[in-house]
Design an enzyme around this catalytic site. Structure first.
Site, PDB file in Angstrom:
ATOM      1  N   HIS A 207      65.882  60.425   3.252  1.00 45.48           N
ATOM      2  CA  HIS A 207      65.051  59.447   3.971  1.00 45.48           C
ATOM      3  C   HIS A 207      63.782  59.055   3.221  1.00 45.48           C
ATOM      4  O   HIS A 207      63.008  58.221   3.693  1.00 45.48           O
ATOM      5  CB  HIS A 207      64.668  59.988   5.358  1.00 45.48           C
ATOM      6  CG  HIS A 207      63.641  61.073   5.289  1.00 45.48           C
ATOM      7  ND1 HIS A 207      63.952  62.359   4.941  1.00 45.48           N
ATOM      8  CD2 HIS A 207      62.299  61.049   5.496  1.00 45.48           C
ATOM      9  CE1 HIS A 207      62.853  63.102   4.943  1.00 45.48           C
ATOM     10  NE2 HIS A 207      61.833  62.336   5.278  1.00 45.48           N
TER      11      HIS A 207
HETATM   12  C1  UD1 Z   1      57.824  60.265   8.387  1.00 39.16           C
HETATM   13  C2  UD1 Z   1      56.846  60.992   7.460  1.00 39.16           C
HETATM   14  C3  UD1 Z   1      57.619  61.830   6.462  1.00 39.16           C
HETATM   15  C4  UD1 Z   1      58.603  62.748   7.155  1.00 39.16           C
HETATM   16  C5  UD1 Z   1      59.503  61.912   8.051  1.00 39.16           C
HETATM   17  C6  UD1 Z   1      60.464  62.791   8.799  1.00 39.16           C
HETATM   18  C7  UD1 Z   1      54.744  59.833   6.971  1.00 39.16           C
HETATM   19  C8  UD1 Z   1      54.000  59.069   5.944  1.00 39.16           C
HETATM   20  N1  UD1 Z   1      56.027  60.059   6.708  1.00 39.16           N
HETATM   21  O1  UD1 Z   1      58.564  59.350   7.573  1.00 39.16           O
HETATM   22  O2  UD1 Z   1      56.701  62.627   5.736  1.00 39.16           O
HETATM   23  O3  UD1 Z   1      59.357  63.422   6.189  1.00 39.16           O
HETATM   24  O4  UD1 Z   1      58.678  61.205   8.985  1.00 39.16           O
HETATM   25  O5  UD1 Z   1      61.333  62.054   9.581  1.00 39.16           O
HETATM   26  O6  UD1 Z   1      54.177  60.210   7.966  1.00 39.16           O
HETATM   27  N2  UD1 Z   1      61.830  54.733  13.059  1.00 39.16           N
HETATM   28  C9  UD1 Z   1      62.656  54.592  14.149  1.00 39.16           C
HETATM   29  N3  UD1 Z   1      62.516  55.482  15.164  1.00 39.16           N
HETATM   30  C10 UD1 Z   1      61.621  56.491  15.153  1.00 39.16           C
HETATM   31  C11 UD1 Z   1      60.777  56.609  14.040  1.00 39.16           C
HETATM   32  C12 UD1 Z   1      60.884  55.733  12.999  1.00 39.16           C
HETATM   33  O7  UD1 Z   1      63.477  53.707  14.202  1.00 39.16           O
HETATM   34  O8  UD1 Z   1      61.569  57.277  16.116  1.00 39.16           O
HETATM   35  C13 UD1 Z   1      61.988  53.804  11.911  1.00 39.16           C
HETATM   36  C14 UD1 Z   1      61.087  52.616  11.979  1.00 39.16           C
HETATM   37  O9  UD1 Z   1      61.807  51.533  11.506  1.00 39.16           O
HETATM   38  C15 UD1 Z   1      59.985  52.962  10.978  1.00 39.16           C
HETATM   39  C16 UD1 Z   1      60.728  53.823   9.964  1.00 39.16           C
HETATM   40  O10 UD1 Z   1      61.736  54.494  10.706  1.00 39.16           O
HETATM   41  O11 UD1 Z   1      59.413  51.832  10.448  1.00 39.16           O
HETATM   42  C17 UD1 Z   1      59.854  54.828   9.274  1.00 39.16           C
HETATM   43  O12 UD1 Z   1      59.141  55.631  10.203  1.00 39.16           O
HETATM   44  P1  UD1 Z   1      57.709  56.257   9.790  1.00 39.16           P
HETATM   45  O13 UD1 Z   1      57.170  57.084  10.901  1.00 39.16           O
HETATM   46  O14 UD1 Z   1      56.835  55.201   9.212  1.00 39.16           O
HETATM   47  O15 UD1 Z   1      58.052  57.181   8.549  1.00 39.16           O
HETATM   48  P2  UD1 Z   1      59.313  58.101   8.214  1.00 39.16           P
HETATM   49  O16 UD1 Z   1      60.079  57.478   7.118  1.00 39.16           O
HETATM   50  O17 UD1 Z   1      60.029  58.515   9.451  1.00 39.16           O
END
Ligand code: UD1
Length: 364
Positions: A207
């Site tokens: 991821h």
């Molecule tokens: C975040 C953490 C990362 C961790 C990961 C674990 C930061 C900078 N990154 O990354 O260190 O390893 O979580 O999962 O804090 N999304 C959904 N549903 C959700 C959450 C996210 O659909 O419940 C999608 C959204 O499109 C979002 C993307 O995932 O834009 C990324 O989510 P985000 O919280 O920005 O970062 P992660 O890649 O999950």
């Protein structure tokens, strides 16, 4: 009565706060422990299922922040968390890990002169292009107390000039959750449901933006997985970020019947999948540690790790993003050429006990 607010935001935070919450219950006559969920992760499968599996109470505060750019997410968390802090006036804010919620809440508390503690401090990948590395550096720089999981963390903090009296080597709270739920994971039906045989499948989680946001790299990854899956099943629970990119890049041509893509999987079932895998391919931080603890072979598809003990002592191999090299290493492991490992010091299921004892008896 003292008041502590612990922060959770994203998936890897929940298994770290669960044992801390349980350990604080022992002191409930003197300490009120409250949980604030920022809502950085909000999907049922990225959040709610973990509260259930880890027997965490409903959060006392839910900020409902959701997704956004780094600045948006961090800024919104700060604005909402500040309101909670002004209202609740806690004696201490506790954060874990390295996600955006971690730095946002530490910075907010610090500016209000509320003491802060960072659990899982001192880890450094040396790669500031990773958002988590920036979060780690900043959180440690402004936290009042730092609790460390592995020796490299102690060395890093010393090198950065942090005074010894702020730093405590207490072990790994994520391993507390793992040891606590291992028995329950043995009853999981996930292997049956997915028609998997223990020790005969490869588990994949990817991821990180460096692996999944780049179309060429993601396509090459799937090509490699297709090859690995020729002799065995490959099970790949897909993170929402990865799912989005698979759809955007139309990556379906490399899929075959042996690669099983699933929705994100809850804590107990995932623990069962981890424990019984022949090999794990990952770019996660936590899974490098969990596989080392369980003695399961792990190949990390990253150029650096902030958890070097898993490579030095554990079963982890850090192979960068050269996928030919990774494939060769995977094939060797699958042919029986395994890396033996040991469990690092203080990864013994008692880290949260040590942390809360120090907090309650010395620092609060
Ligand atoms: C975040 C953490 C990362 C961790 C990961 C674990 C930061 C900078 N990154 O990354 O260190 O390893 O979580 O999962 O804090 N999304 C959904 N549903 C959700 C959450 C996210 O659909 O419940 C999608 C959204 O499109 C979002 C993307 O995932 O834009 C990324 O989510 P985000 O919280 O920005 O970062 P992660 O890649 O999950």
């Amino acid at each position: 009565m003292k008041k502590v607010i612990s922060v959770v935001g994203a998936r890897p935070n929940f298994m770290k706060i669960a044992p801390i919450h349980k350990a604080f219950l022992k002191y409930q006559d003197t300490v009120t422990h409250l949980i604030c969920h920022t809502g950085q992760h909000y999907d049922e499968k990225m959040s709610k299922v973990f509260f259930e599996d880890l027997e965490l109470p409903k959060p006392d505060f839910y900020l409902g922040i959701g997704s956004g750019s780094h600045a948006e997410q961090t800024g919104k968390i700060m604005m909402e968390f500040e309101k909670i802090l002004l209202e609740e006036k806690p004696d201490l804010v506790l954060v874990v890990g390295d996600v955006n919620s971690t730095i946002a809440c530490t910075l907010t508390a610090s500016k209000l002169h509320i003491k802060t503690v960072h659990v899982e401090a001192g880890l450094r990948s040396g790669d500031r292009k990773m958002p988590e590395e920036v979060n780690r550096l900043l959180t440690d720089a402004i936290s009042d107390y730092l609790f460390v999981t592995e020796k490299s963390g102690m060395e890093n903090l010393k090198k950065e000039g942090v005074s010894d009296d702020k730093v405590f080597f207490t072990g790994n709270v994520m391993i507390d959750s793992l040891t606590h739920y291992l028995e329950k994971a043995a009853d999981s039906k996930i292997l049956n449901e997915m028609d998997l045989t223990a020790g005969k499948y490869v588990l994949v989680t990817l991821h990180r933006p460096s692996n999944v946001d780049d179309e060429t790299q993601l396509k090459r990854l799937f090509k490699m997985l297709a090859k690995i899956s020729e002799g065995r099943k490959v099970i790949f629970p897909i993170h929402p970020r990865t799912r989005k990119n698979l759809d955007n890049f139309n990556i379906t041509d490399h899929l075959n019947g042996q690669i099983i893509l699933t929705e994100p999987i809850g804590y107990i079932d995932f623990l069962s999948l981890t424990k019984n895998a022949q090999l794990i391919l990952t770019d996660s931080g936590g899974i490098q540690e969990e596989s080392t603890f369980l003695g399961v072979q792990c190949i990390t598809l990253r150029t650096s790790t902030e958890r070097p003990i898993t490579v030095e002592l554990g079963t982890n191999q850090l192979l960068g993003t050269d996928l030919d090299k990774a494939e060769e290493a995977a094939m060797k492991v699958l042919a029986g050429e395994i890396k033996s490992g040991q469990v690092p010091e203080l990864w013994d299921g008692k880290a949260a006990e040590r942390i809360t004892k120090i907090l309650v008896e010395e620092l609060l």
